[in-house]
Design a protein around this motif. Structure first.
Motif, PDB file in Angstrom:
ATOM      1  N   LYS A  43      50.597  30.630  -2.280  1.00  0.00           N
ATOM      2  CA  LYS A  43      49.159  30.689  -1.993  1.00  0.00           C
ATOM      3  C   LYS A  43      48.737  32.003  -1.342  1.00  0.00           C
ATOM      4  O   LYS A  43      47.617  32.456  -1.531  1.00  0.00           O
ATOM      5  CB  LYS A  43      48.748  29.545  -1.059  1.00  0.00           C
ATOM      6  N   ASN A  70      43.973  30.124 -10.760  1.00  0.00           N
ATOM      7  CA  ASN A  70      44.300  30.263  -9.336  1.00  0.00           C
ATOM      8  C   ASN A  70      44.168  31.714  -8.878  1.00  0.00           C
ATOM      9  O   ASN A  70      44.366  32.642  -9.650  1.00  0.00           O
ATOM     10  CB  ASN A  70      45.731  29.800  -9.059  1.00  0.00           C
ATOM     11  N   LYS A  74      42.078  24.726  -1.574  1.00  0.00           N
ATOM     12  CA  LYS A  74      42.798  25.526  -2.570  1.00  0.00           C
ATOM     13  C   LYS A  74      44.025  26.221  -1.998  1.00  0.00           C
ATOM     14  O   LYS A  74      45.061  26.298  -2.646  1.00  0.00           O
ATOM     15  CB  LYS A  74      41.869  26.586  -3.173  1.00  0.00           C
TER      16      LYS A  74
END
Length: 197
Positions: A57, A92, A142
């Motif tokens: 991430k 993403n 997210k």
């Protein structure tokens, strides 16, 4: 997961600085990304590497010494290629958070090599931002983070220590190879995990 601790003096078994934090249900976060961090990820995870990359991430770069940042573009490229393979992950974004010197370096590098810069979200932590970034509830969903807080440390121009906070109360404090810092002590108070050189 320690991927490298050798800093400026790596050896056969101690690659340059990189630490991967895997938080089940939230994601994975890379703290510093020295040269060949991607190779270290391949050695550690083998066939599990695609899953690890899809779960990545954010990347934090503490400062612009080569042993802490030179592998960033190759990790971003591998992440971009892996996440493009599946519909669930192809849109993403990957966060790269650091001082503006690192962000400028990535932008310049993208002018000579396509490593996936268009899917990178930059977070600049400097005096202008108050060394603080708060994520909205949608962003937290997210990226798994509620905030990133940093502070300048004594090492080189733009060197920062950082605290990543997750919505479940988990807090990780990371300092690269800087001098001891009272400001880092302040922002790191109550950390669940402390990583420092």
């Amino acid at each position: 997961i320690t991927l490298g601790t050798g800093s400026a003096l790596p050896s056969k078994y101690r690659n340059v600085s990189a630490t991967l934090l895997r938080v089940p249900g939230y994601g994975s976060y890379l703290f510093d990304c020295g040269e060949n961090t991607l190779g270290q990820l391949k050695r550690v995870f083998g066939g599990e590497l695609p899953e690890v990359l899809r779960d990545l991430k954010a990347i934090w770069i503490s400062h612009l010494h080569a042993d802490h940042h030179l592998g960033t573009a190759s990790v971003i490229k591998a992440w971009a290629q892996e996440t493009l393979k599946e519909d669930l992950t192809k849109s993403n974004k990957l966060i790269v958070a650091s001082d503006d010197g690192m962000i400028n370096w990535l932008k310049e590098y993208s002018e000579v090599a396509d490593y996936g810069q268009d899917r990178v979200e930059h977070i600049i932590l400097n005096h202008a931002s108050g060394y603080d970034h708060q994520f909205s509830p949608e962003e937290t969903q997210k990226v798994g983070l509620s905030s990133i807080q940093a502070c300048p440390v004594e090492h080189c121009h733009g060197a920062l220590a950082v605290v990543f906070s997750l919505p479940n109360g988990f807090k990780v404090a990371y300092s690269g190879d800087c001098r001891p810092s009272n400001e880092f002590v302040k922002i790191g108070q109550g950390a669940t995990l402390l990583i420092h050189e």
